[in-house]
Design a protein around this motif. Structure first.
Motif, PDB file in Angstrom:
ATOM      1  N   GLU A   1      17.553  32.822 -53.603  1.00 41.29           N
ATOM      2  CA  GLU A   1      18.799  32.545 -52.890  1.00 41.29           C
ATOM      3  C   GLU A   1      19.755  33.733 -52.991  1.00 41.29           C
ATOM      4  O   GLU A   1      20.394  34.116 -52.001  1.00 41.29           O
ATOM      5  CB  GLU A   1      19.451  31.290 -53.460  1.00 41.29           C
TER       6      GLU A   1
ATOM      7  N   ASP B   1      21.137  36.135 -50.047  1.00 39.13           N
ATOM      8  CA  ASP B   1      22.567  36.412 -49.865  1.00 39.13           C
ATOM      9  C   ASP B   1      22.831  37.909 -49.802  1.00 39.13           C
ATOM     10  O   ASP B   1      23.638  38.376 -48.987  1.00 39.13           O
ATOM     11  CB  ASP B   1      23.377  35.791 -51.003  1.00 39.13           C
TER      12      ASP B   1
ATOM     13  N   TYR C   1      21.751  39.242 -46.472  1.00 38.92           N
ATOM     14  CA  TYR C   1      22.741  38.895 -45.450  1.00 38.92           C
ATOM     15  C   TYR C   1      23.951  39.819 -45.543  1.00 38.92           C
ATOM     16  O   TYR C   1      24.471  40.301 -44.529  1.00 38.92           O
ATOM     17  CB  TYR C   1      23.170  37.443 -45.625  1.00 38.92           C
TER      18      TYR C   1
ATOM     19  N   SER D   1      25.607  32.204 -42.834  1.00 38.03           N
ATOM     20  CA  SER D   1      25.788  31.967 -44.261  1.00 38.03           C
ATOM     21  C   SER D   1      27.024  31.134 -44.553  1.00 38.03           C
ATOM     22  O   SER D   1      28.060  31.255 -43.884  1.00 38.03           O
ATOM     23  CB  SER D   1      25.892  33.317 -44.989  1.00 38.03           C
TER      24      SER D   1
ATOM     25  N   PRO E   1      19.504  23.683 -46.240  1.00 36.44           N
ATOM     26  CA  PRO E   1      19.422  25.058 -46.762  1.00 36.44           C
ATOM     27  C   PRO E   1      18.124  25.362 -47.485  1.00 36.44           C
ATOM     28  O   PRO E   1      17.745  26.524 -47.622  1.00 36.44           O
ATOM     29  CB  PRO E   1      20.622  25.147 -47.713  1.00 36.44           C
TER      30      PRO E   1
ATOM     31  N   PRO F   1      19.730  32.992 -44.030  1.00 35.34           N
ATOM     32  CA  PRO F   1      21.042  32.345 -43.904  1.00 35.34           C
ATOM     33  C   PRO F   1      21.498  32.167 -42.457  1.00 35.34           C
ATOM     34  O   PRO F   1      22.231  31.219 -42.149  1.00 35.34           O
ATOM     35  CB  PRO F   1      21.975  33.304 -44.659  1.00 35.34           C
TER      36      PRO F   1
ATOM     37  N   ASN G   1      21.334  28.724 -40.836  1.00 32.70           N
ATOM     38  CA  ASN G   1      22.227  27.630 -41.222  1.00 32.70           C
ATOM     39  C   ASN G   1      23.114  27.239 -40.046  1.00 32.70           C
ATOM     40  O   ASN G   1      23.677  28.106 -39.370  1.00 32.70           O
ATOM     41  CB  ASN G   1      23.132  28.058 -42.384  1.00 32.70           C
TER      42      ASN G   1
END
Length: 274
Positions: free
Chosen positions: A93, A97, A100, A220, A254, A260, A263
């Motif tokens: 995760e 992130d 992203y 995100s 998620p 991301p 989402n």
């Protein structure tokens, strides 16, 4: 036996850290000279220290490492595997992130080179005024700090879904989070996790329908602040005011998306005309 200095050199851990590990009961020296107070470690403890270093490299906290070291032998392998899988998901995760964020900063650089203001993307966030219907929701309300959110979302929604499955309740819509705190508090925010269901049972309540300013985030969760800011600006500029707590509805899971950007989150501000 190895002196604390020799042990620290081999394991690449400072003597200060080793003394702290002794203080918290993580690694105790095998022997202490009663006269000098010198600490000595056995050759066998090298393996334990290397294992601790590996767990630290996987971002396990010292409390988590201590719990792992205290596992009963017949449970150690299974629980260690479970802990590793959980930590692996956390790292994945974080990696997602970071990826992203890298894309985001690269896009900002391109825009700056073209003379496009960084914050101009806020102008592209669309706001709709809609009428929502009331719903019966199964809910859990908790005080959540900013550090609790990532784990809390999964934990509390899981409990709600477990109750739905156990009691054979009927899902009617996607999960949502309702934010009741009047202001942000790092120590804890009044947060309600909810899932709309058909049946009225213990642990359900009515979520009133009504006029809402709505926006949709595709990306995100870190961008939700921008959506909230845009909605608040729209409410002010259009002559409306908030009449109830804002909430989010999660159209995607998620844990099932790959990046991301997949989402999709709807954000609602219940409003009325001033």
């Amino acid at each position: 036996m190895l002196s604390i200095g020799e042990f620290s050199k081999i394991c690449k851990v400072s003597t200060k850290t080793l003394r702290y590990y002794e203080e918290i009961g993580l690694v105790n020296p095998d022997g202490i000279n009663a006269k000098t107070g010198y600490r000595y470690y056995s050759i066998g403890q090298l393996k334990k220290m290397i294992f601790i270093n590996r767990l630290k490299s996987y971002n396990f906290s010292l409390d988590e490492i201590k719990a792992i070291l205290e596992l009963e032998e017949d449970q150690a392998e299974e629980k260690l595997c479970s802990a590793f899988n959980k930590k692996k998901r956390e790292i994945e995760e974080k990696l997602s992130d970071f990826e992203y964020t890298l894309k985001q900063i690269s896009n900002d650089i391109l825009n700056l080179e073209k003379g496009i203001p960084i914050m101009s993307y806020l102008d592209d966030i669309e706001v709709q005024l809609i009428e929502t219907k009331g719903q019966n929701i199964l809910y859990m309300r908790k005080s959540m700090s900013s550090y609790d959110y990532a784990e809390g979302y999964g934990k509390y929604f899981s409990k709600l879904y477990e109750k739905i499955a156990t009691e054979k309740l009927t899902l009617v819509d996607k999960p949502m989070t309702i934010y009741h705190s009047p202001e942000y508090n790092p120590a804890g925010n009044d947060t309600e996790f909810a899932i709309p269901i058909k049946e009225v049972v213990k642990g359900t309540r009515d979520l009133a329908g009504g006029l809402c300013a709505k926006s949709v985030l595709k990306g995100s969760y870190s961008e939700l602040t921008s959506v909230f800011a845009k909605l608040r600006e729209w409410v002010e500029n259009e002559g409306y005011e908030l009449v109830n707590s804002p909430y989010e509805i999660y159209l995607t899971n998620p844990y099932e998306i790959k990046v991301p950007e997949e989402n999709i989150t709807e954000v609602y501000f219940p409003v009325k005309k001033k």
